[in-house]
Enzyme design. Structure first.
Site: not given
Length: 308
Positions: A19-20, A212, A214, A245, A254
């Site tokens: 997804r991300d 989460h 980065h 993002c 990520n």
């Protein structure tokens, strides 16, 4: 190997690559390839894999195939497949396909709330209120993503109290887990400590939190270690270091799941994930994306011909 006392014996990896990770790729990956990617991740031992997003295709065209993809995952018994839902329409689509876990995506800052959702923070929380209530009533757990927890490209440093206020409201809505996002990768161990301490003092324990990170400044692993020392046992990561993002252009990828695994394996912390199989999966996906994986561990464990 005995795990050092300051770390948990086991960590649950919340894999966000499908997804991300893929939502920020310039190419649209076919649903069949996405389905195989998720199956390969599960075969490597990942038990929580964020499958897709039910956002309007206009905003995230890379994930426009959610209705086609999700039925291809019905054979993954025992694997949690949460999906992102932005509003009640997204929830309707997800529930119609049998989704058993959902997530909403909020912001700790006004600037990012407007850029990402075209709403103020309060307006976005009002939009999520019926989404969370309906999901909870249907017996579907809800994760609350909270972005810009440490810094915002428009507003700069984000005070812990500002994050705590929004986190508290997400918790009160009914989110059973909160994922703290370092969306532009500016967190440091000291700032992670300050935020986790503030959340604990506000009645949100580490056991309900995920992190989460980065890796913009190379701090993702150091920040993760700090969170683990404070009792966090759920870490978001993306296979191969995919993602970023689409609404925060200064953000890099990520934290790579393979880099996280290399560190946790070295500490003796259990995850249930096979590093070799995961590296092979990220190499396979890199072939479909037409570029090498940005994960340092994937590169280190791959033959030179795969690193060109």
């Amino acid at each position: 190997m005995a795990v050092p006392d300051e770390y948990p014996a086991r960590v649950r990896i919340h894999e966000v690559g499908p997804r991300d990770g893929l939502q920020n790729e310039p190419v649209v990956v076919p649903a069949a390839v996405k389905a195989e990617f998720i199956h390969r991740l599960a075969d490597a031992g990942l038990t929580t894999i964020e499958a897709t997003s039910f956002v309007h295709p206009r905003w995230v065209p890379q994930l426009a195939d959610a209705e086609e993809l999700f039925p291809l995952l019905g054979d993954l018994d025992g694997v949690r497949l949460p999906v992102l839902v932005p509003n009640e329409r997204g929830l309707d689509r997800a529930l119609a396909l049998g989704a058993r876990e959902v997530a909403v995506f909020a912001s700790a800052t006004e600037s990012f709330a407007r850029a990402n959702l075209n709403r103020t923070v309060d307006e976005s929380l009002a939009m999520f209120t019926p989404v969370v209530a309906r999901a909870v009533a249907a017996g579907v757990p809800v994760r609350g993503y909270l972005s810009m927890c440490f810094g915002d490209p428009w507003e700069g440093d984000v005070p812990p109290g500002q994050v705590v206020r929004v986190a508290r409201r997400l918790s009160d809505l009914g989110c059973d887990e909160l994922s703290l996002g370092d969306t532009i990768g500016v967190a440091t161990p000291g700032r992670v400590t300050a935020l986790l301490t503030a959340l604990g003092e506000a009645g949100i324990p580490a056991g309900r939190l995920a992190v989460h990170f980065h890796d913009t400044y190379g701090q993702a692993l150091a920040n993760t270690l700090t969170a683990l020392r404070h009792g966090v046992t759920t870490v978001d990561a993306s296979a191969g270091g995919l993602g970023g993002c689409p609404f925060a252009r200064s953000a890099t990828g990520n934290l790579a799941t393979e880099d996280l695994l290399w560190m946790l394996d070295g500490l003796g912390v259990e995850t249930g994930v096979d590093l070799g199989r995961l590296v092979a999966t990220s190499r396979w996906l890199a072939g479909h994306l037409g570029r090498p994986s940005p994960s340092r561990t994937v590169r280190a464990l791959s033959p030179p011909s795969d690193q060109e």
